[in-house]
Design an enzyme around this catalytic site. Structure first.
Site, PDB file in Angstrom:
ATOM      1  N   ASN A   9       0.867  -1.178   0.000  1.00 33.75           N
ATOM      2  CA  ASN A   9       0.000   0.000   0.000  1.00 33.75           C
ATOM      3  C   ASN A   9       0.903   1.227   0.000  1.00 33.75           C
ATOM      4  OD1 ASN A   9      -1.768   2.065   0.565  1.00 33.75           O
ATOM      5  ND2 ASN A   9      -2.277   1.374   2.631  1.00 33.75           N
ATOM      6  N   TRP A  10       0.963   1.891  -1.144  1.00 30.07           N
ATOM      7  CA  TRP A  10       1.900   3.020  -1.285  1.00 30.07           C
ATOM      8  C   TRP A  10       1.350   4.319  -0.703  1.00 30.07           C
ATOM      9  CZ3 TRP A  10       3.972   2.394  -7.042  1.00 30.07           C
ATOM     10  CH2 TRP A  10       4.622   1.152  -7.138  1.00 30.07           C
ATOM     11  N   LYS A  11       0.106   4.299  -0.268  1.00 29.12           N
ATOM     12  CA  LYS A  11      -0.499   5.490   0.345  1.00 29.12           C
ATOM     13  C   LYS A  11      -0.268   6.730  -0.542  1.00 29.12           C
ATOM     14  CE  LYS A  11      -0.192   3.208   4.741  1.00 29.12           C
ATOM     15  NZ  LYS A  11      -0.033   3.256   6.172  1.00 29.12           N
ATOM     16  N   HIS A  95      -9.543   1.065   4.656  1.00 27.74           N
ATOM     17  CA  HIS A  95      -8.277   1.218   5.387  1.00 27.74           C
ATOM     18  C   HIS A  95      -8.497   2.141   6.586  1.00 27.74           C
ATOM     19  CE1 HIS A  95      -4.193   2.444   6.357  1.00 27.74           C
ATOM     20  NE2 HIS A  95      -3.805   1.318   5.777  1.00 27.74           N
ATOM     21  N   GLU A  97      -6.883   4.523   7.745  1.00 25.41           N
ATOM     22  CA  GLU A  97      -6.673   5.953   7.491  1.00 25.41           C
ATOM     23  C   GLU A  97      -7.911   6.570   6.842  1.00 25.41           C
ATOM     24  OE1 GLU A  97      -2.941   5.413   5.483  1.00 25.41           O
ATOM     25  OE2 GLU A  97      -2.062   4.849   7.412  1.00 25.41           O
ATOM     26  N   GLU A 167      -5.538  -5.010  10.413  1.00 22.30           N
ATOM     27  CA  GLU A 167      -4.484  -4.022  10.638  1.00 22.30           C
ATOM     28  C   GLU A 167      -4.756  -3.267  11.938  1.00 22.30           C
ATOM     29  OE1 GLU A 167      -2.422  -2.805   6.777  1.00 22.30           O
ATOM     30  OE2 GLU A 167      -4.260  -1.645   6.860  1.00 22.30           O
ATOM     31  N   GLY A 173       2.475   2.105  10.748  1.00 23.30           N
ATOM     32  CA  GLY A 173       3.426   3.201  10.604  1.00 23.30           C
ATOM     33  C   GLY A 173       4.129   3.571  11.901  1.00 23.30           C
ATOM     34  N   SER A 213       3.356  -2.334  10.199  1.00 19.65           N
ATOM     35  CA  SER A 213       4.811  -2.425  10.382  1.00 19.65           C
ATOM     36  C   SER A 213       5.391  -3.788  10.020  1.00 19.65           C
ATOM     37  CB  SER A 213       5.192  -2.031  11.814  1.00 19.65           C
ATOM     38  OG  SER A 213       4.797  -0.689  12.072  1.00 19.65           O
ATOM     39  N   GLY A 234       2.865  -1.231   4.266  1.00 22.15           N
ATOM     40  CA  GLY A 234       2.913   0.192   3.940  1.00 22.15           C
ATOM     41  C   GLY A 234       4.342   0.626   3.694  1.00 22.15           C
ATOM     42  N   GLY A 235       4.965   1.179   4.715  1.00 22.66           N
ATOM     43  CA  GLY A 235       6.306   1.769   4.607  1.00 22.66           C
ATOM     44  C   GLY A 235       7.322   0.906   3.864  1.00 22.66           C
TER      45      GLY A 235
HETATM   46  P1  PGA Z   1       2.831   0.174   7.616  1.00 23.12           P
HETATM   47  O1  PGA Z   1       1.385   0.389   6.964  1.00 23.12           O
HETATM   48  O2  PGA Z   1       3.384  -1.111   7.051  1.00 23.12           O
HETATM   49  O3  PGA Z   1       3.632   1.372   7.227  1.00 23.12           O
HETATM   50  O4  PGA Z   1       2.633   0.069   9.102  1.00 23.12           O
HETATM   51  C1  PGA Z   1       0.495  -0.682   6.776  1.00 23.12           C
HETATM   52  C2  PGA Z   1      -0.804  -0.185   6.195  1.00 23.12           C
HETATM   53  O5  PGA Z   1      -1.291   0.885   6.591  1.00 23.12           O
HETATM   54  O6  PGA Z   1      -1.397  -0.841   5.301  1.00 23.12           O
END
Ligand code: PGA
Length: 251
Positions: A9-11, A95, A97, A167, A173, A213, A234-235
């Site tokens: 997930n590149w956000k 998600h 967010e 999640e 994050g 993470s 994500g990251g």
């Molecule tokens: P993260 O994000 O790996 O940076 O914790 C995961 C996500 O939000 O899908």
């Protein structure tokens, strides 16, 4: 029996050129992946160019959100059929967010998931508790209401195109991963819930991803858990090397 599934997930990161460069670097690195489904989710504006860049590779394309109407006066929204048109096979829905910053609810997750399935996309439906909810011992109750609300009205057959992502919000994050045991406990709870609501065969076939993470050094332990079938990253998905290391966890 459940094919491992690793999604990035590149956000809100990367221009079109940066997105194309990332998948171009990623493709040869994941060519040796061992029976793993690999998906990347760039921002909307990069989807079509990334679709061209991954043609002929094993990498698949997801969007990070969608709307539930096919077309109309809905300024700023993107319909599932347009995601298909841009080359997507998957879409992330609900998600945390989006729930936290953009008013996503279990009701909108439900409508979006139905629309995604109707357009022929695979829906990656996200659930997860906040830190306060975990500390208040409400984790299972929150997961249950998000899942039953988000997937209300679906039939067993729909589950061939549904993937669930667990999640925990406190792990996204933050560098704080759920322990293997903490994640497994919730994944098992989700599978049991799906068994009760939609039957054993549906639950046995459902892929449940862990997100929060995930890194090259913790993916193996997570993937060794019996009810963890993949990761939403994500990251660590923003660099070809670390995402490839995760996607080739079993090589
Ligand atoms: P993260 O994000 O790996 O940076 O914790 C995961 C996500 O939000 O899908």
């Amino acid at each position: 029996m459940r094919k491992p599934f690793i999604a990035g997930n590149w956000k809100l990161f990367k221009t079109i050129a940066e997105s194309v460069a990332l998948v171009t670097e990623l493709a040869p690195l994941v060519a040796t992946a061992n029976g793993v489904e690999i998906v990347v989710a760039p921002v909307f504006t990069s989807l079509s160019c990334v679709a061209d860049a991954i043609a002929g590779t094993e990498i698949k394309l997801a969007a990070q959100d969608c709307y539930w109407e096919e077309e109309g006066a809905f300024t700023g929204e993107v319909a599932p059929r347009l995601l298909k048109d841009a080359g997507c096979s998957h879409v992330i829905i609900g998600h945390s967010e989006r729930r936290q910053y953009f008013g996503e609810t279990d009701g909108t997750v439900n409508k979006k998931t139905a629309a995604a399935l109707a357009a022929g996309l695979v829906a990656i439906v996200c659930v997860g508790e906040t830190l306060a909810e975990r500390e208040g011992e409400r984790t299972f109750a929150v997961i249950e209401s998000q899942l039953l609300g988000g997937l209300a009205g679906f039939a067993e057959a729909d589950f061939s195109r549904i993937v669930v992502a667990y999640e925990p919000v406190w792990a996204i994050g933050t560098g704080k991963t759920a322990s293997d045991a903490q994640a497994q406990e919730v994944h098992l709870f989700i599978r049991e819930l799906v068994t009760r609501q939609f039957g054993q065969a549906t639950a046995d076939g459902l892929r449940i991803l862990y997100g929060g993470s995930v890194k090259p050094d913790n993916v193996k332990g997570l993937m060794a858990q019996p009810d963890i079938d993949g990761a939403l990253v994500g990251g660590a998905s923003l660099k070809a090397e670390s995402f490839a290391a995760i996607a080739t966890f079993n090589v």
